[in-house]
Design a protein around this motif. Structure first.
Motif, PDB file in Angstrom:
ATOM      1  N   SER A  58       0.871  -1.204   0.082  1.00  0.00           N
ATOM      2  CA  SER A  58      -0.028  -0.047  -0.029  1.00  0.00           C
ATOM      3  C   SER A  58       0.780   1.312   0.123  1.00  0.00           C
ATOM      4  O   SER A  58       0.759   2.011   0.745  1.00  0.00           O
ATOM      5  N   VAL A  59       1.746   1.383  -0.834  1.00  0.00           N
ATOM      6  CA  VAL A  59       2.674   2.540  -1.009  1.00  0.00           C
ATOM      7  C   VAL A  59       1.869   3.530  -1.926  1.00  0.00           C
ATOM      8  O   VAL A  59       1.710   3.063  -3.081  1.00  0.00           O
ATOM      9  N   PRO A  60       1.796   4.541  -1.669  1.00  0.00           N
ATOM     10  CA  PRO A  60       1.441   5.648  -2.502  1.00  0.00           C
ATOM     11  C   PRO A  60       2.342   5.969  -3.852  1.00  0.00           C
ATOM     12  O   PRO A  60       3.503   5.542  -3.927  1.00  0.00           O
ATOM     13  N   SER A  61       1.540   6.220  -4.888  1.00  0.00           N
ATOM     14  CA  SER A  61       2.333   6.483  -6.150  1.00  0.00           C
ATOM     15  C   SER A  61       3.258   7.662  -5.998  1.00  0.00           C
ATOM     16  O   SER A  61       2.919   8.585  -5.012  1.00  0.00           O
ATOM     17  N   GLY A  62       4.292   8.015  -6.971  1.00  0.00           N
ATOM     18  CA  GLY A  62       4.977   9.281  -6.910  1.00  0.00           C
ATOM     19  C   GLY A  62       6.300   9.190  -6.869  1.00  0.00           C
ATOM     20  O   GLY A  62       6.773   7.977  -7.332  1.00  0.00           O
ATOM     21  N   SER A  63       7.037  10.164  -6.436  1.00  0.00           N
ATOM     22  CA  SER A  63       8.382  10.147  -6.559  1.00  0.00           C
ATOM     23  C   SER A  63       9.299   9.147  -5.510  1.00  0.00           C
ATOM     24  O   SER A  63       8.742   8.876  -4.205  1.00  0.00           O
ATOM     25  N   PRO A  64      10.177   8.431  -6.031  1.00  0.00           N
ATOM     26  CA  PRO A  64      11.138   7.473  -5.205  1.00  0.00           C
ATOM     27  C   PRO A  64      11.897   8.322  -4.334  1.00  0.00           C
ATOM     28  O   PRO A  64      12.121   9.383  -4.314  1.00  0.00           O
ATOM     29  N   ASP A  65      12.332   7.190  -3.551  1.00  0.00           N
ATOM     30  CA  ASP A  65      13.274   7.841  -2.397  1.00  0.00           C
ATOM     31  C   ASP A  65      14.675   8.370  -2.841  1.00  0.00           C
ATOM     32  O   ASP A  65      15.386   8.935  -1.968  1.00  0.00           O
ATOM     33  N   GLY A  66      15.302   7.713  -4.033  1.00  0.00           N
ATOM     34  CA  GLY A  66      16.704   8.092  -4.278  1.00  0.00           C
ATOM     35  C   GLY A  66      16.901   7.349  -5.723  1.00  0.00           C
ATOM     36  O   GLY A  66      15.929   7.111  -6.291  1.00  0.00           O
ATOM     37  N   ILE A 117       9.099   6.443 -11.745  1.00  0.00           N
ATOM     38  CA  ILE A 117       8.106   7.081 -10.569  1.00  0.00           C
ATOM     39  C   ILE A 117       7.626   5.815  -9.923  1.00  0.00           C
ATOM     40  O   ILE A 117       7.337   4.641 -10.739  1.00  0.00           O
ATOM     41  N   ARG A 118       7.221   5.697  -8.746  1.00  0.00           N
ATOM     42  CA  ARG A 118       6.383   4.566  -8.262  1.00  0.00           C
ATOM     43  C   ARG A 118       5.098   4.520  -8.817  1.00  0.00           C
ATOM     44  O   ARG A 118       4.300   5.471  -9.083  1.00  0.00           O
ATOM     45  N   PRO A 119       4.543   3.196  -9.028  1.00  0.00           N
ATOM     46  CA  PRO A 119       3.291   3.081  -9.714  1.00  0.00           C
ATOM     47  C   PRO A 119       2.057   3.279  -8.684  1.00  0.00           C
ATOM     48  O   PRO A 119       2.348   3.353  -7.947  1.00  0.00           O
TER      49      PRO A 119
END
Length: 119
Positions: A58-66, A117-119
Motif C-alpha cells: 500500500s505504497v502511494p504512487s509518486g516520487s521514489p526515495d533516491g 516513478i512509483r506506480p
C-alpha cells in the motif's frame, strides 16, 4: 473500527528493503533475457510477482526515495512496456535495459535519463 487499506502506508525501511530484495532479481532476469539465458515469459513472471508484492505494501504512487529506486522503477516500467520482439530485436532498447540493470547490480554507471516513478 474499519480501516481503509489505502490509508495505511508502509514504512520507508520496508519500502527500501522491498526494492533491495527485488531489484537484483529483476536486473539479472532482464540481462539474462537479453543474453538468451532467461526466457522472456519467465522475466515477465518475475515482474508480475514483484508488482503483486508491491501492491500489498500500500505504497502511494509518486516520487521514489533516491536514484536507486528511481532507476529500479525506470527498468520495471520499461520492461513492462516492451514486447519480446522489441526487447530482443532492438539494440537501443537492449542498451537502455542493460544500463539500468547494470546500475542496479552495482556494475555500471547510472545514466542521467533513468528517471522512474512509483506506480
Amino acid at each position: 473500527m474499519l480501516k481503509l487499506v489505502s490509508s495505511t502506508h508502509a514504512p520507508t525501511e520496508l519500502i527500501s528493503q522491498h526494492i533491495a530484495d527485488y531489484a537484483p532479481a529483476i536486473a539479472l532476469s532482464a540481462l539474462g533475457t537479453i543474453n538468451g539465458d532467461v526466457n522472456y515469459d519467465a522475466m515477465k513472471t518475475t515482474l508480475t510477482e514483484h508488482l503483486h508484492e508491491w501492491w500489498k505494501l500500500s505504497v502511494p504512487s509518486g516520487s521514489p526515495d533516491g536514484h536507486y529506486e528511481s532507476t529500479y522503477w525506470y527498468l520495471v516500467h520499461l520492461l513492462e512496456s516492451l514486447e519480446e520482439h522489441e526487447l530482443l530485436g532492438n539494440n537501443f532498447l537492449q542498451y537502455k535495459v542493460s544500463s539500468a540493470a547494470q546500475f542496479l547490480l552495482g556494475i555500471g554507471e547510472r545514466q542521467e535519463k533513468m528517471q522512474g516513478i512509483r506506480p
